[in-house]
Write a protein that holds these residues in place. Structure first.
Motif, short mmCIF file in Angstrom:
data_model
loop_
_atom_site.label_atom_id
_atom_site.label_comp_id
_atom_site.label_asym_id
_atom_site.label_seq_id
_atom_site.Cartn_x
_atom_site.Cartn_y
_atom_site.Cartn_z
N UNK A 36 -19.53 16.71 70.94
CA UNK A 36 -19.95 17.78 70.05
C UNK A 36 -18.79 18.30 69.20
N UNK A 37 -17.57 18.10 69.66
CA UNK A 37 -16.39 18.53 68.89
C UNK A 37 -16.25 17.65 67.65
N UNK A 38 -15.95 18.28 66.52
CA UNK A 38 -15.77 17.52 65.28
C UNK A 38 -14.61 16.54 65.45
N UNK A 39 -14.82 15.26 65.16
CA UNK A 39 -13.75 14.26 65.33
C UNK A 39 -12.53 14.57 64.45
N UNK A 40 -11.37 14.20 64.97
CA UNK A 40 -10.13 14.44 64.22
C UNK A 40 -10.14 13.75 62.87
N UNK A 41 -10.75 12.58 62.77
CA UNK A 41 -10.74 11.86 61.49
C UNK A 41 -11.47 12.66 60.40
N UNK A 42 -12.52 13.40 60.78
CA UNK A 42 -13.23 14.22 59.81
C UNK A 42 -12.41 15.46 59.46
N UNK A 43 -11.76 16.04 60.45
CA UNK A 43 -10.90 17.20 60.18
C UNK A 43 -9.77 16.80 59.24
N UNK A 50 -8.95 18.78 50.44
CA UNK A 50 -8.75 20.14 49.93
C UNK A 50 -7.30 20.40 49.53
N UNK A 51 -6.40 19.56 49.95
CA UNK A 51 -4.99 19.78 49.67
C UNK A 51 -4.74 19.76 48.16
N UNK A 52 -3.99 20.75 47.70
CA UNK A 52 -3.67 20.85 46.29
C UNK A 52 -4.66 21.63 45.47
N UNK A 66 -15.43 29.69 59.94
CA UNK A 66 -16.70 30.31 60.35
C UNK A 66 -17.29 29.49 61.50
N UNK A 67 -17.60 30.17 62.60
CA UNK A 67 -18.06 29.49 63.83
C UNK A 67 -16.98 28.53 64.29
N UNK A 68 -15.80 29.07 64.57
CA UNK A 68 -14.62 28.27 64.84
C UNK A 68 -14.65 27.53 66.17
N UNK A 69 -15.52 27.96 67.10
CA UNK A 69 -15.57 27.30 68.40
C UNK A 69 -14.23 27.34 69.10
N UNK A 70 -13.79 26.20 69.64
CA UNK A 70 -12.52 26.14 70.35
C UNK A 70 -11.33 25.96 69.41
N UNK A 71 -11.57 26.05 68.12
CA UNK A 71 -10.46 26.05 67.16
C UNK A 71 -10.08 24.72 66.58
N UNK A 72 -10.98 23.73 66.61
CA UNK A 72 -10.65 22.41 66.08
C UNK A 72 -10.29 22.47 64.60
N UNK A 73 -10.95 23.34 63.85
CA UNK A 73 -10.68 23.43 62.42
C UNK A 73 -9.49 24.29 62.04
N UNK A 74 -8.92 25.00 63.01
CA UNK A 74 -7.80 25.89 62.71
C UNK A 74 -6.60 25.11 62.20
N UNK A 75 -6.38 23.92 62.75
CA UNK A 75 -5.27 23.10 62.29
C UNK A 75 -5.40 22.72 60.83
N UNK A 76 -6.65 22.47 60.39
CA UNK A 76 -6.90 22.17 58.98
C UNK A 76 -6.46 23.35 58.12
#
Length: 246
Positions: A36-43, A50-52, A66-76
């Motif tokens: 269920x965790x978003x795969x790293x390749x998608x992150x 989005x860079x730049x 939004x709806x950060x869960x365990x924080x997988x998207x925080x690194x992005x």
């Protein structure tokens, strides 16, 4: 599908018979060991796309997950923002796991976590980038308007709301029937059991999501991403929705 560190069948059953909030409180300690965790390749592909695009030398000032869960998207967000990053979720268990994941010496940008309902975000013109990963299925179609309106309100003028979206699987594929069956089971479960557990895979089509974003005031584009898996017809398996607040 699950690693040995993931939840047991009994734990998943208890979660599925709970509310969304309680279910994710229970699942949180083992969530990162599930599919269920978003795969790293998608992150990583999201961050690259989005860079730049930020207003400050290509970077963004403040980011919201939004709806950060365990924080997988925080690194992005940390790779794209230079001032601060905020993760919002309404599961206390998921927020606890997210805070533990970033434990250690503080570094820039600072990360804070807040318990809040995504349908009533408590921000006004506070961010110039917002993302969400894998959360739209937890909202009924009628609830998306409140979510998107809240994100629109939380963004500064020119701000971006971005999230990956999968292309629909072809009707002859096994995935099509798997998702159809899953949604059917969830609908029956919610008819006969309370509290409801809202998680549907087929209620957030690109057309419906695009219409709701435009109704909230966003200008919408769908960006191709490098490395996206291809469907049998050669088209990309997913893309990145980029909604900009004028």
């Amino acid at each position: 599908m699950f690693s040995p560190q993931g939840p047991t069948l009994r734990e998943l059953t208890v979660q599925a018979l709970s509310s969304v909030e309680r279910g994710y409180d229970l699942l949180a300690p083992k969530f990162d060991h599930t599919p269920f965790r978003t795969p790293d390749r998608i992150l990583e592909a999201t961050g690259e796309a989005l860079r730049g695009r930020g207003p400050s030398g290509g970077l963004f000032e403040a980011g919201l997950d939004v709806c950060c869960g365990t924080g997988a998207g925080i690194g992005v967000l940390r790779s794209l923002c230079r001032e601060r990053v905020v993760g919002v979720d309404f599961s206390t268990g998921m927020l606890t796991a997210a805070r533990q994941a970033v434990a250690g010496p503080p570094r820039t940008p600072a990360v804070t976590y807040l318990r809040a309902d995504a349908r009533a975000l408590p921000f006004t013109a506070a961010f110039d980038l917002a993302v969400t990963f894998g959360a739209l299925g937890h909202f009924l179609p009628a609830e998306r308007a409140a979510v998107f309106a809240g994100v629109h309100r939380a963004l500064r003028p020119g701000g971006i709301f971005a999230f990956p979206i999968a292309a629909p699987p072809p009707p002859r594929s096994a995935l099509y029937w798997t998702l159809l069956g899953f949604d059917a089971v969830m609908r029956v479960r919610n008819l006969v059991w309370r509290p409801p557990f809202v998680m549907y895979y087929r209620t957030s089509s690109l057309g419906a999501v695009r219409a709701d974003l435009r109704a909230a005031g966003f200008a919408v584009e769908v960006m191709p991403v490098r490395g996206a898996a291809r469907r049998p017809d050669g088209s990309p398996g997913w893309g990145l929705v980029v909604a900009r607040k004028p």
